[in-house]
Design a protein around this motif. Structure first.
Motif, PDB file in Angstrom:
ATOM      1  N   GLY A 217       0.811  -1.214   0.000  1.00 41.38           N
ATOM      2  CA  GLY A 217       0.000   0.000   0.000  1.00 41.38           C
ATOM      3  C   GLY A 217       0.840   1.259   0.000  1.00 41.38           C
ATOM      4  O   GLY A 217       0.391   2.321  -0.456  1.00 41.38           O
ATOM      5  N   LYS A 221       1.963   2.950  -3.919  1.00 41.26           N
ATOM      6  CA  LYS A 221       1.020   4.069  -3.907  1.00 41.26           C
ATOM      7  C   LYS A 221       1.317   5.024  -5.058  1.00 41.26           C
ATOM      8  O   LYS A 221       2.448   5.497  -5.225  1.00 41.26           O
ATOM      9  CB  LYS A 221       1.112   4.811  -2.571  1.00 41.26           C
ATOM     10  CG  LYS A 221       0.099   5.944  -2.432  1.00 41.26           C
ATOM     11  CD  LYS A 221       0.190   6.602  -1.053  1.00 41.26           C
ATOM     12  CE  LYS A 221      -0.815   7.755  -0.922  1.00 41.26           C
ATOM     13  NZ  LYS A 221      -0.741   8.377   0.430  1.00 41.26           N
ATOM     14  N   GLU A 229       3.630   7.545   6.146  1.00 42.50           N
ATOM     15  CA  GLU A 229       3.987   6.539   5.138  1.00 42.50           C
ATOM     16  C   GLU A 229       5.454   6.675   4.720  1.00 42.50           C
ATOM     17  O   GLU A 229       6.139   5.665   4.517  1.00 42.50           O
ATOM     18  CB  GLU A 229       3.086   6.697   3.912  1.00 42.50           C
ATOM     19  CG  GLU A 229       1.642   6.272   4.163  1.00 42.50           C
ATOM     20  CD  GLU A 229       0.726   6.652   3.011  1.00 42.50           C
ATOM     21  OE1 GLU A 229      -0.329   6.008   2.858  1.00 42.50           O
ATOM     22  OE2 GLU A 229       1.060   7.611   2.269  1.00 42.50           O
TER      23      GLU A 229
END
Length: 362
Positions: A217, A221, A229
């Motif tokens: 993820g 991305k 993140e």
């Protein structure tokens, strides 16, 4: 006598001695002859004999000098030499052995003794050559194992981030050409030997192997990462170092993976200390990491991604040069300027898309 029989060079200034030795040996071996030292050296270079029978007492150039010259040349150093000598010269055996002779045969010749010693030393040479062949084969196999190991590990990371297909090939070539250029400077020449440059080239593909530990993820991305993140993404440098160090411990500290672990851990460090994961600055950053930083950033700029178009080559070069002294080692500025067209050529030859090729032309 078979055409693949061992070749023996007989060197003696007395024709009767040559005829006698030839009579003993011609049935089993291919023979060539020289009657003086200078001709012997030429024959040895041209004929590549498997063994030399060498008289000591010759005019102008004696056997000791001939032997010394044979052992000084890479082309003839491995040829075993047996001295043939009169009984009165036996006291000089030590000198000949010290120079590299493998044996002595005393005059007058005994046929059985000559044949036995020639046969024994040819057998020894054959076994030695076989061992050398085995070593060369094992060395080649080890080099191939290293290459395949790196390619497999790098390929593993690539499967997680398929957009970076040419990135691995491009960056390892950037690293090599920049390292080769730096090796010409006295500040780096002692460290950047040809072997080290090759190790850097082989290890560079491992710089992002730690990305296998980053969740899909985040890694895949398409948009900009959040601060949280990005903190997770930054850990790929740590994951890569830990994985490669664990493998290195199994292989020993001289393992080629040492450079891989070093590159994986430090290629995101910045000269001014603003990088990650440690915030190292200046020469505290290993040279391998500093080299990889330039290669990685230039390639990121000229590459197409789902979230960006490829930058023009000229713009990428300008950004790299502007980063000298902050992001990159300022000592790289001159070499990078010199190599900017080489970087462009590497990128063009390994481009992943037409859009990248078009941008590289500008």
């Amino acid at each position: 006598m078979m055409s693949d029989s061992p070749r023996i060079l007989i060197v003696d200034d007395t024709p009767a001695n040559i005829r006698l030795l030839a009579d003993f040996l011609r049935e089993d071996y291919q023979l060539s002859v020289a009657t003086n030292g200078a001709d012997a050296l030429i024959r040895a270079q041209e004929d590549h004999p498997d063994l030399v029978l060498l008289d000591i007492m010759m005019p102008e150039m004696d056997g000791y000098e001939v032997l010394d010259r044979l052992k000084s040349s890479p082309l003839t150093a491995g040829i075993p030499v047996i001295f043939v000598t009169a009984m009165s010269e036996v006291q000089d055996e030590q000198k000949g052995l010290d120079l590299g002779a493998v044996d002595y045969i005393a005059k007058p010749f005994h046929p059985g003794l000559v044949k036995a010693r020639v046969r024994n030393h040819l057998d020894l040479k054959r076994h030695r050559d076989h061992l050398e062949d085995i070593v060369q084969q094992r060395t080649y196999e080890l080099a191939q194992t290293k290459k395949v190991t790196v390619e497999c590990l790098a390929g593993l990371a690539e499967t997680r981030d398929p957009e970076t297909g040419g990135h691995i090939r491009r960056t390892q070539n950037y690293v090599r050409c920049l390292a080769q250029r730096l090796s010409e400077d006295s500040a780096y020449s002692d460290y950047l030997t040809s072997e080290t440059v090759d190790m850097l080239y082989r290890s560079a593909p491992l710089h992002d192997v730690g990305k296998v530990g980053v969740p899909d993820g985040i890694l895949l991305k398409p948009g900009k990462l959040t601060e949280e993140e990005f903190e997770v993404m930054k850990r790929h440098a740590i994951y890569g170092r830990e994985a490669l160090r664990a493998a290195e411990k199994r292989l020993g500290t001289s393992s080629f993976l040492r450079f891989g672990a070093e590159i994986a851990y430090t290629h995101h460090e910045c000269w001014d200390g603003s990088g990650y994961p440690q915030g190292l600055a200046g020469e505290d950053i290993p040279l391998s990491g500093r080299l990889m930083a330039v290669a990685d950033v230039y390639d990121a700029l000229i590459s197409q991604r789902v979230y960006k178009s490829p930058f023009e080559h000229s713009k990428a070069v300008r950004i790299i040069l502007e980063g000298m002294g902050s992001h990159f080692d300022p000592a790289f500025e001159g070499p990078f300027r010199e190599l900017s067209e080489t970087f462009r050529a590497i990128a063009m030859n390994n481009a992943d898309s037409d859009a990248e090729r078009e941008a590289l032309r500008r």
